[in-house]
Motif scaffolding. Structure first.
Motif, PDB file in Angstrom:
ATOM      1  N   THR A  97      70.830  48.760  61.151  1.00  0.00           N
ATOM      2  CA  THR A  97      71.422  48.623  59.820  1.00  0.00           C
ATOM      3  C   THR A  97      72.896  48.257  59.927  1.00  0.00           C
ATOM      4  O   THR A  97      73.395  47.387  59.191  1.00  0.00           O
ATOM      5  CB  THR A  97      71.257  49.940  59.033  1.00  0.00           C
ATOM      6  OG1 THR A  97      69.878  50.271  58.984  1.00  0.00           O
ATOM      7  CG2 THR A  97      71.795  49.804  57.625  1.00  0.00           C
ATOM      8  N   GLU A 100      73.274  44.735  60.788  1.00  0.00           N
ATOM      9  CA  GLU A 100      72.646  43.857  59.799  1.00  0.00           C
ATOM     10  C   GLU A 100      71.533  43.019  60.418  1.00  0.00           C
ATOM     11  O   GLU A 100      71.396  41.826  60.142  1.00  0.00           O
ATOM     12  CB  GLU A 100      73.692  42.981  59.110  1.00  0.00           C
ATOM     13  CG  GLU A 100      74.722  43.784  58.341  1.00  0.00           C
ATOM     14  CD  GLU A 100      75.780  42.915  57.695  1.00  0.00           C
ATOM     15  OE1 GLU A 100      75.711  41.683  57.811  1.00  0.00           O
ATOM     16  OE2 GLU A 100      76.675  43.492  57.070  1.00  0.00           O
ATOM     17  N   ALA A 104      66.124  46.176  60.878  1.00  0.00           N
ATOM     18  CA  ALA A 104      66.560  47.423  60.238  1.00  0.00           C
ATOM     19  C   ALA A 104      65.492  47.967  59.285  1.00  0.00           C
ATOM     20  O   ALA A 104      65.168  49.160  59.324  1.00  0.00           O
ATOM     21  CB  ALA A 104      67.877  47.215  59.510  1.00  0.00           C
ATOM     22  N   PHE A 105      64.951  47.105  58.422  1.00  0.00           N
ATOM     23  CA  PHE A 105      63.975  47.583  57.433  1.00  0.00           C
ATOM     24  C   PHE A 105      62.705  48.134  58.084  1.00  0.00           C
ATOM     25  O   PHE A 105      62.274  49.251  57.736  1.00  0.00           O
ATOM     26  CB  PHE A 105      63.654  46.467  56.434  1.00  0.00           C
ATOM     27  CG  PHE A 105      62.751  46.918  55.334  1.00  0.00           C
ATOM     28  CD1 PHE A 105      63.174  47.843  54.394  1.00  0.00           C
ATOM     29  CD2 PHE A 105      61.453  46.439  55.254  1.00  0.00           C
ATOM     30  CE1 PHE A 105      62.334  48.269  53.388  1.00  0.00           C
ATOM     31  CE2 PHE A 105      60.599  46.863  54.249  1.00  0.00           C
ATOM     32  CZ  PHE A 105      61.043  47.779  53.308  1.00  0.00           C
ATOM     33  N   VAL A 108      63.533  51.532  59.598  1.00  0.00           N
ATOM     34  CA  VAL A 108      63.700  52.603  58.610  1.00  0.00           C
ATOM     35  C   VAL A 108      62.329  53.089  58.139  1.00  0.00           C
ATOM     36  O   VAL A 108      62.098  54.303  58.017  1.00  0.00           O
ATOM     37  CB  VAL A 108      64.570  52.122  57.427  1.00  0.00           C
ATOM     38  CG1 VAL A 108      64.509  53.109  56.272  1.00  0.00           C
ATOM     39  CG2 VAL A 108      66.000  51.935  57.881  1.00  0.00           C
TER      40      VAL A 108
END
Length: 182
Positions: A97, A100, A104-105, A108
Motif C-alpha cells: 500500500t 502504491e 496491495a488490494f 489486503v
C-alpha cells in the motif's frame, strides 16, 4: 608480601617452597556471586597443575508446568503458524500500500481472510483444551467427574472379564457343574 614470598622461597632462609593459591582463569566466574573463585587446594609452585574443572554449559531444571496434551499442543502449533503467516501478510499488504503497488488490494483481502482463519485457530486451541479436559479429567482435582467415569468404566470392564472367564470355564468343563442337564 615480600620478594621471597612472591618467588616461592622460604622467608626464614630454608629451602622449602611456600604454597600459593592458584589464580582462577576468567572463565571460572561463579554463577552465584559473579566473582572469581579458586578451584581446589593451594598448589606448590613446582607441582604440575591438575586438570581444570569445567562447568557444564547448562543445568537441567525440572519443568514448572506439566506438558500440554498432544492434541492441544498440535492445535497451538497450528495457531502459531497461522498467526505468523497472517502477520507477514499484513506487513506485506502495508508495504504494498505504501509503495502504491497493484498487489496491495489482493494482499489486503488475503490479510482479512487470514485474520478470520487465525481467530478460528486460536479458538481451536481453546476448544481442544476444553474437550481434552472434559474427556480425560483434571488429575489434580479430587472430585473430578472424569475420574468417577473412569472408575465406573474400569469396574464394568473388570466385571465383563470375570463373566467371560466364568463362561470359558464352563465351556472347558463341557457343561459339568450345571444343576440340570437336558
Amino acid at each position: 608480601m615480600g620478594t621471597a614470598e612472591r618467588h616461592g622461597t622460604a622467608v626464614d632462609g630454608g629451602t622449602a617452597p611456600t604454597r600459593r593459591a592458584p589464580q582462577a582463569p576468567d572463565r571460572a566466574i561463579s554463577a552465584a556471586g559473579g566473582g572469581r573463585e579458586a578451584h581446589g587446594p593451594p598448589v606448590v609452585a613446582d607441582e604440575p597443575a591438575e586438570h581444570p574443572v569445567y562447568k557444564p554449559l547448562w543445568v537441567e531444571e525440572p519443568a514448572r508446568r506439566r506438558r500440554m496434551p498432544d492434541p492441544v499442543r498440535e492445535a497451538a502449533v497450528r495457531a502459531v503458524l497461522v498467526v505468523a503467516v497472517t502477520l507477514i501478510q499484513a506487513v506485506v499488504a502495508f508495504l504494498c500500500t505504501m509503495a502504491e503497488s497493484w498487489l496491495a488490494f489482493p494482499m489486503v483481502l488475503s490479510s482479512v481472510a487470514s485474520t478470520v482463519v487465525a481467530t478460528w485457530a486460536a479458538l481451536d486451541v481453546w476448544v481442544t483444551r476444553q474437550v481434552w479436559n472434559q474427556r480425560n479429567g483434571v488429575v489434580s482435582v479430587p472430585s473430578s467427574t472424569a475420574r468417577a467415569l473412569r472408575r465406573e468404566r474400569r469396574r464394568a470392564r473388570r466385571e465383563e472379564r470375570a463373566a467371560e472367564r466364568a463362561r470359558a470355564r464352563i465351556r472347558r468343563r463341557g457343561g459339568a457343574g450345571r444343576l440340570s442337564h437336558p
